[in-house]
Every structure is written in C-alpha cells, then in structure tokens.
Design a protein around this motif. Structure first.
Motif, PDB file in Angstrom:
ATOM      1  N   ALA A   1       0.780  -1.282   0.039  1.00  0.00           N
ATOM      2  CA  ALA A   1       0.112   0.041  -0.269  1.00  0.00           C
ATOM      3  C   ALA A   1       0.780   1.121  -0.010  1.00  0.00           C
ATOM      4  CB  ALA A   1      -0.892  -0.029   1.250  1.00  0.00           C
ATOM      5  N   PRO A   2       0.528   2.569  -0.738  1.00  0.00           N
ATOM      6  CA  PRO A   2       1.418   3.670  -0.541  1.00  0.00           C
ATOM      7  C   PRO A   2       1.610   4.141   0.852  1.00  0.00           C
ATOM      8  CG  PRO A   2      -0.411   3.622  -2.211  1.00  0.00           C
ATOM      9  CD  PRO A   2      -0.789   2.466  -1.391  1.00  0.00           C
ATOM     10  N   ARG A   3       2.657   4.486   0.876  1.00  0.00           N
ATOM     11  CA  ARG A   3       3.099   5.312   2.342  1.00  0.00           C
ATOM     12  C   ARG A   3       1.956   6.305   2.731  1.00  0.00           C
ATOM     13  NH1 ARG A   3       7.547   4.552   4.559  1.00  0.00           N
ATOM     14  NH2 ARG A   3       7.570   6.508   5.713  1.00  0.00           N
ATOM     15  N   HIS A   4       1.956   6.323   4.147  1.00  0.00           N
ATOM     16  CA  HIS A   4       1.013   7.292   4.775  1.00  0.00           C
ATOM     17  C   HIS A   4      -0.493   6.845   4.494  1.00  0.00           C
ATOM     18  CE1 HIS A   4       4.608   9.319   5.497  1.00  0.00           C
ATOM     19  NE2 HIS A   4       4.809   9.560   4.125  1.00  0.00           N
ATOM     20  N   THR A   5      -0.704   5.692   4.022  1.00  0.00           N
ATOM     21  CA  THR A   5      -2.188   5.359   3.936  1.00  0.00           C
ATOM     22  C   THR A   5      -2.821   4.428   5.040  1.00  0.00           C
ATOM     23  OG1 THR A   5      -1.519   3.666   2.354  1.00  0.00           O
ATOM     24  CG2 THR A   5      -2.112   5.883   1.496  1.00  0.00           C
ATOM     25  N   GLY A   6      -1.978   4.299   5.931  1.00  0.00           N
ATOM     26  CA  GLY A   6      -2.602   3.638   7.221  1.00  0.00           C
ATOM     27  C   GLY A   6      -2.064   2.186   7.257  1.00  0.00           C
ATOM     28  N   LYS A   7      -1.108   1.600   6.495  1.00  0.00           N
ATOM     29  CA  LYS A   7      -0.604   0.229   6.279  1.00  0.00           C
ATOM     30  C   LYS A   7      -0.036  -0.158   7.794  1.00  0.00           C
ATOM     31  CE  LYS A   7       2.943  -0.244   3.859  1.00  0.00           C
ATOM     32  NZ  LYS A   7       3.816   0.039   5.124  1.00  0.00           N
ATOM     33  N   SER A   8       1.016   0.584   8.235  1.00  0.00           N
ATOM     34  CA  SER A   8       1.822   0.225   9.451  1.00  0.00           C
ATOM     35  C   SER A   8       0.978   0.474  10.647  1.00  0.00           C
ATOM     36  CB  SER A   8       2.985   1.427   9.560  1.00  0.00           C
ATOM     37  OG  SER A   8       3.709   1.196   8.251  1.00  0.00           O
ATOM     38  N   ALA A   9       0.044   1.393  10.573  1.00  0.00           N
ATOM     39  CA  ALA A   9      -1.030   1.435  11.860  1.00  0.00           C
ATOM     40  C   ALA A   9      -1.763   0.181  11.967  1.00  0.00           C
ATOM     41  CB  ALA A   9      -1.937   2.516  11.869  1.00  0.00           C
ATOM     42  N   PHE A  10      -2.117  -0.282  10.797  1.00  0.00           N
ATOM     43  CA  PHE A  10      -2.901  -1.460  10.793  1.00  0.00           C
ATOM     44  C   PHE A  10      -2.162  -2.806  11.138  1.00  0.00           C
ATOM     45  CE2 PHE A  10      -3.420  -5.290   8.387  1.00  0.00           C
ATOM     46  CZ  PHE A  10      -4.709  -5.905   8.610  1.00  0.00           C
ATOM     47  N   LEU A  11      -1.124  -2.930  10.832  1.00  0.00           N
ATOM     48  CA  LEU A  11       0.039  -3.965  11.075  1.00  0.00           C
ATOM     49  C   LEU A  11       0.032  -3.895  12.779  1.00  0.00           C
ATOM     50  CD1 LEU A  11       2.594  -3.998   8.540  1.00  0.00           C
ATOM     51  CD2 LEU A  11       0.603  -5.473   8.595  1.00  0.00           C
ATOM     52  N   LYS A  12       0.368  -2.647  13.188  1.00  0.00           N
ATOM     53  CA  LYS A  12       0.665  -2.528  14.861  1.00  0.00           C
ATOM     54  C   LYS A  12      -0.679  -2.395  15.593  1.00  0.00           C
ATOM     55  CE  LYS A  12       3.443   0.675  14.036  1.00  0.00           C
ATOM     56  NZ  LYS A  12       4.647   1.932  14.196  1.00  0.00           N
ATOM     57  N   ARG A  13      -1.713  -2.022  15.119  1.00  0.00           N
ATOM     58  CA  ARG A  13      -2.866  -1.800  16.154  1.00  0.00           C
ATOM     59  C   ARG A  13      -3.886  -2.652  15.903  1.00  0.00           C
ATOM     60  NH1 ARG A  13      -3.502   4.622  16.472  1.00  0.00           N
ATOM     61  NH2 ARG A  13      -5.048   3.904  18.105  1.00  0.00           N
ATOM     62  N   ASP A  14      -3.935  -3.446  14.729  1.00  0.00           N
ATOM     63  CA  ASP A  14      -5.178  -4.304  14.384  1.00  0.00           C
ATOM     64  C   ASP A  14      -4.457  -5.861  14.459  1.00  0.00           C
ATOM     65  OD1 ASP A  14      -6.860  -2.269  14.299  1.00  0.00           O
ATOM     66  OD2 ASP A  14      -6.572  -2.017  12.070  1.00  0.00           O
ATOM     67  N   LEU A  15      -3.641  -5.943  13.476  1.00  0.00           N
ATOM     68  CA  LEU A  15      -3.047  -7.281  13.092  1.00  0.00           C
ATOM     69  C   LEU A  15      -2.308  -7.922  14.257  1.00  0.00           C
ATOM     70  CD1 LEU A  15      -2.866  -9.752  11.294  1.00  0.00           C
ATOM     71  CD2 LEU A  15      -0.745  -8.617  10.259  1.00  0.00           C
ATOM     72  N   VAL A  16      -1.341  -7.170  15.019  1.00  0.00           N
ATOM     73  CA  VAL A  16      -0.501  -7.666  16.052  1.00  0.00           C
ATOM     74  C   VAL A  16      -1.469  -8.120  17.070  1.00  0.00           C
ATOM     75  CG1 VAL A  16       1.166  -7.212  17.735  1.00  0.00           C
ATOM     76  CG2 VAL A  16       1.639  -6.791  15.252  1.00  0.00           C
ATOM     77  N   PRO A  17      -2.268  -7.340  17.755  1.00  0.00           N
ATOM     78  CA  PRO A  17      -3.166  -7.743  18.747  1.00  0.00           C
ATOM     79  C   PRO A  17      -4.080  -9.178  18.586  1.00  0.00           C
ATOM     80  CG  PRO A  17      -3.402  -5.254  18.619  1.00  0.00           C
ATOM     81  CD  PRO A  17      -2.374  -6.020  17.455  1.00  0.00           C
ATOM     82  N   LEU A  18      -4.535  -8.996  17.261  1.00  0.00           N
ATOM     83  CA  LEU A  18      -5.330 -10.228  16.697  1.00  0.00           C
ATOM     84  C   LEU A  18      -4.560 -11.308  16.840  1.00  0.00           C
ATOM     85  CD1 LEU A  18      -7.926 -11.665  15.992  1.00  0.00           C
ATOM     86  CD2 LEU A  18      -7.086 -10.765  13.458  1.00  0.00           C
ATOM     87  N   LEU A  19      -3.346 -11.148  16.407  1.00  0.00           N
ATOM     88  CA  LEU A  19      -2.272 -12.542  16.387  1.00  0.00           C
ATOM     89  C   LEU A  19      -2.107 -12.989  17.834  1.00  0.00           C
ATOM     90  CD1 LEU A  19       0.154 -11.600  13.470  1.00  0.00           C
ATOM     91  CD2 LEU A  19      -1.625 -13.542  13.488  1.00  0.00           C
ATOM     92  N   HIS A  20      -1.820 -12.045  18.790  1.00  0.00           N
ATOM     93  CA  HIS A  20      -1.593 -12.249  20.160  1.00  0.00           C
ATOM     94  C   HIS A  20      -2.807 -12.838  20.696  1.00  0.00           C
ATOM     95  CE1 HIS A  20       1.768  -8.966  20.795  1.00  0.00           C
ATOM     96  NE2 HIS A  20       2.165  -9.910  20.030  1.00  0.00           N
ATOM     97  N   ARG A  21      -4.075 -12.600  20.325  1.00  0.00           N
ATOM     98  CA  ARG A  21      -5.235 -13.300  20.973  1.00  0.00           C
ATOM     99  C   ARG A  21      -5.264 -14.879  20.280  1.00  0.00           C
ATOM    100  NH1 ARG A  21      -7.429  -8.070  19.984  1.00  0.00           N
ATOM    101  NH2 ARG A  21      -8.316  -8.881  18.007  1.00  0.00           N
ATOM    102  N   ARG A  22      -4.829 -14.903  18.995  1.00  0.00           N
ATOM    103  CA  ARG A  22      -4.966 -16.211  18.410  1.00  0.00           C
ATOM    104  C   ARG A  22      -3.688 -17.276  18.985  1.00  0.00           C
ATOM    105  NH1 ARG A  22      -7.360 -16.520  12.415  1.00  0.00           N
ATOM    106  NH2 ARG A  22      -9.070 -14.934  12.717  1.00  0.00           N
TER     107      ARG A  22
END
Length: 377
Positions: free
Chosen positions: A36-57
């Motif tokens: 995804a292009p820079r500054h479009t929210g990709k890194s925020a998604f990885l750190k704030r959405d994906l990582v917590p979900l993976l921890h829960r799993r």
C-alpha cells in the motif's frame, strides 16, 4: 481533538491471520506480501489491528520496520531486531543469557554479538528463531514492514534468504507451522522483486494490494468529530471524502485538514469551499515535498527525470530517442555518460531506483502525478 483517531480493520486482520492458520507450503503460504502507498495507514493497521489479533490467537509476534533511512542497513536491522527479541524473551522468562547456545549471529558479512553469553558458537537466523519459538512455546509471526528496503543491500538480501530457509526449516509439521512471515511494503515494484524471478527468495508468492480506507472510515471519523463541534459547524461526509481523495487517501493528513477547517473562522463550511474551489491547495499538502526535491536538481537531472516519468516502464536511458528528448530541454543533445551521471545523482537523492542492470524506475510513484500536473499547468 482526534489526531490519534484509528479506524480498526478487523476483517482484513482476520483474513491475514486465517492464512497463517491454514497449513501448507505453497509459495503464497511460505510468506504473505501486502503493499500500500506510504502514509495510507498500512503500518498503523499492522501494529494496532493485526498484532493484537495474532496475540489473541496464540502467536508470538515480532514487528520489524526497515524504514530507518539510508544510514541503517536493512539486513542488520532484521538481525538486530530478532536478537533483541530473543534477549527480551529470555529475560521475561527468567532465563540467564549465559545459557544461550550461541554467542553471535552472522548474516552475509554482518556479525552481531549477543550479550553475556558463555557460548562460543556462531548461529544463524534459524538458530535465533528456533530459540524464540522454543522459549515462548508459541508459533512465531515475523512482520517485516517496508520489506522492499531489504533488497537494497547485500546484507538485506542475505537476511531474506536466511528467513526463507528458516521458514522451510520451521514449516508444516504435525502440529502446524512454527514460523510465519509477512512482508509489507509501500513500493509494489520493489516488493515484487522478492517474488517474481526464480532467483528471488520467495519466488512464486503473490503481492496483494492492501485495500485503502473507504467510506466507512470517513463516516466513522465524522461521527467522532461532529459531536465535539457546534450544531452549526457540522462536517459533511461527502466533503470529507472528497478531501480524502485529494490528499491521496492519507488518514493522518486528512485528520489535520479536517480539524484545521473545523476550528477556523469559516468552520466546516470552509472545507466544502476548499474542495470545490481550491482542490490544488489540498494536493499541495502531499506534493510540496516533490516540489522541493525537484527544485534541488540541476537542468540535466530535471530533464532526465521528466523523460523517465513520461516513459515509465519503457524508459530506455541511452537510446538515441531518449538522448534527443533530454536534449530538447537543454538545447544540446547529451552524451550517454552525462545521462548516466544524472541517473546516479537521482539515485543518490532517493528519487530513482534501479530494479535491474540498465533499467530505472521512479522511487515514489506519487511524484509522477505531481510532475505531470505541474507540466500541464
């Protein structure tokens, strides 16, 4: 007021996590690639959405960002992050570092020493990853953000090859894969270099476009902001959506623009006026850096860059037609060595990259839109 607003994308996080839990060793399961292009929210998604979900799993997750500027070798960054995680895991579990079986880790020409260990053996990334998995007793997900940077250095390429080997080593077994890899990047062409050629470390994997934020994000942002504004100063979702498109779908930039307008003398109504009558003032928010970069170039470099942008993938730097077009802007047909010197300077400035011998491409695709718009003005 809402500068830290985050719109969760649970559905996308679940899609990625589901693939980690789906067993198999096809190329697209050995590693996942998203862009995804820079500054479009990709890194925020990885750190704030994906990582917590993976921890829960039940996954142990490591996040490594390679966007640290040209002074930091991305391959060393990967090694250092993994070693730091091993040290942290050992300390969290009360395990003495002197019990670790290795004293240093080598990737390519880079060797990193571990602290306070009695061992004298050199290990690999597979060794480090195996130790983390054994001590956490969890499958490991390594997320490498801006992964395309690794292809820019010999150590980075060696690290990627080592990660591929580690993934094969800790791949599917009776209890499932113990290591999963996710590579994210902001430059699709560069990220694709990791999967397209047979010599690439993850040949055959697919690079997926990460969906940009849409209308649901706009409506959520408006629902957060409007209750904090006066009744006569309410934001219109259509105006906010139009601004978002003009700003290149960059959420942080949009938040700043929305709040500036809402708190200004003209209020939220001013956003409607800006969108309808002065859209270039919003585009300038994301294009100002391109204008500054272009202003530092000499006439030869500007001319070469313009032809490269106009030709795109068909750009042939030393063809007679290219030299002639470059010369049209200089009133003098340049020699191939002069064009090469200009291309080298553009690479040093971070405006152009070389995907292969004799081929060149624009580093930031957004700069193409800016320059073509500037030339048409």
């Amino acid at each position: 007021m809402c500068h830290d607003f985050h719109f969760p994308r649970q559905f996308q996080a679940e899609l990625i996590a589901d693939k980690f839990e789906d067993q198999g060793d096809s190329a697209d399961k050995v590693a996942q690639f998203v862009t995804a292009p820079r500054h479009t929210g990709k890194s925020a998604f990885l750190k704030r959405d994906l990582v917590p979900l993976l921890h829960r799993r039940g996954f142990h997750t490591i996040y490594c960002d390679l966007w640290n500027g040209p002074s930091c070798d991305p391959g060393k960054n990967i090694v250092d992050v993994l070693i730091a995680e091993l040290v942290a895991v050992a300390k969290q579990r009360g395990i003495g570092l002197d019990t670790l079986p290795i004293s240093k880790v080598g990737v390519g020409s880079y060797t990193c020493l571990l602290p306070a260990t009695n061992a004298r053996r050199k290990g690999t990334l597979s060794t480090v990853i195996g130790e983390i998995i054994a001590r956490t007793e969890c499958p490991l997900v390594l997320i490498v953000d801006e992964a395309q940077e690794a292809w820019e250095s010999p150590t980075g390429q060696a690290a990627l090859t080592a990660l591929r080997q580690a993934r094969l080593e800790f791949g599917s077994s009776g209890t499932g894969s113990k290591l999963h890899l996710l590579f994210a990047g902001s430059h699709r062409d560069k990220l694709s270099a990791l999967v397209l050629k047979r010599s690439a470390p993850f040949f055959g994997a697919q690079v997926q476009e990460f969906p940009r934020l849409g209308r649901d994000y706009i409506e959520s942002l408006v629902s957060v902001v409007n209750p904090r504004l006066a009744p006569a100063n309410q934001l219109d979702a259509d105006d906010v959506e139009a601004a978002f498109e003009l700003l290149g779908y960059q959420p942080k930039t949009l938040t700043h623009v929305v709040m500036e307008h809402a708190l200004s003398a003209s209020g939220s109504e001013g956003l409607k006026q800006t969108v309808q009558t002065a859209p270039n003032s919003l585009r300038a928010r994301i294009w100002r850096q391109h204008e500054d970069d272009f202003g530092t170039l000499n006439p030869m470099q500007r001319s070469v860059l313009r032809v490269l942008i106009e030709d795109g993938a068909s750009f042939s730097p030393f063809a007679a037609r290219t030299l002639e077009r470059v010369g049209q802007q200089l009133d003098d047909v340049p020699t191939a060595p002069k064009v090469q010197k200009a291309l080298d300077a553009l690479r040093e400035k971070g405006l152009v990259w070389r995907p292969g011998r004799g081929s060149y491409a624009l580093e930031d695709q957004d700069m193409r839109d800016w320059l073509l718009d500037a030339l048409a003005a």
